[in-house]
Design an enzyme around this catalytic site. Structure first.
Site, PDB file in Angstrom:
ATOM      1  CB  VAL A   1     -15.483 -19.133  41.684  1.00  0.00           C
ATOM      2  CG1 VAL A   1     -14.048 -18.916  41.797  1.00  0.00           C
ATOM      3  CG2 VAL A   1     -15.704 -20.821  41.650  1.00  0.00           C
ATOM      4  CB  CYS A   2     -16.934 -13.918  42.277  1.00  0.00           C
ATOM      5  SG  CYS A   2     -17.270 -14.230  40.422  1.00  0.00           S
TER       6      CYS A   2
END
Length: 211
Positions: free
Chosen positions: A50-51
């Site tokens: 997700v980062c």
């Protein structure tokens, strides 16, 4: 304990620029000395999932934040060396090549500990009759908005799987700037250009009757 309304911690942290330059950044000083708002967002770890979507989303909105006199800073507990490797990894390979704002490298965890955003659980050891800290020692997806005087005017913390909506932070900066410049308060779902209110009962009643 919430830090909203308090000064941002006066802690200097290692950081890296997009060019690989090693920096030392103090968020409080960046805000106060440069008379800018600062958006500081924490993510759990480099080279994850997700980062990178979040880092690219903040990069895409960087021009909008600059229009609002707001500096964007990313942060994790990874080292500058790991940051640099990720900055040099292509977007189509899960990297953050093209990100131009600085990234904090809070390897000592001094700042993230002061903010209380580390993923550390408290466990009890019966042999030692004491509390032990256990966990991954990475941060949650915490976001801080700091004003020109170094005061935190927004904080939020997401669990690991939940990516942020960057547009909401633009809205919050707009709303806070409206409060600063107009002396009005911003009702629910307020956006730039919409009606705001005076902070009194009659103004609230008039707003509710017309919306």
């Amino acid at each position: 304990m919430s830090l909203v309304g308090r000064k941002f911690p006066n802690i200097t942290v290692d950081a890296i620029s997009e060019m690989g330059d090693n920096l030392r950044i103090n968020v409080l000083e960046e805000a106060v000395k440069n008379k800018k708002k600062v958006l500081l967002f924490w993510y759990p770890k480099d080279f994850t999932f997700v980062c990178p979507t979040e880092l690219h989303a903040f990069q895409a909105a960087l021009g909008e934040f600059k229009k609002r006199n707001t500096m964007v800073i990313g942060a994790s507990c990874d080292t500058n060396e790991v940051h640099f490797a990720w900055l040099n990894t292509a977007k189509d390979n899960g990297g953050i090549e093209g990100v131009t704002y600085p990234l904090l490298a809070d390897t000592t965890r001094n700042l993230s500990s002061a903010l209380g955003i580390l993923d550390v659980a408290v466990d009890f050891d019966e042999d030692y009759e004491d509390e032990l800290l256990v966990g991954s020692n990475v941060t949650y997806r915490a976001t801080y908005l700091v004003d020109e005087d170094g005061k935190i005017f927004h904080e939020s913390v997401n669990d690991m799987p939940l990516g942020r909506n960057v547009n909401e932070y633009l809205r919050l900066v707009d709303a806070y700037t409206h409060v600063q410049t107009k002396g009005e308060v911003c009702p629910a779902n307020w956006e730039e250009g919409k009606e705001a209110m005076s902070a009194d009962r009659l103004s609230t009643a008039a707003y509710l009757s017309s919306n």
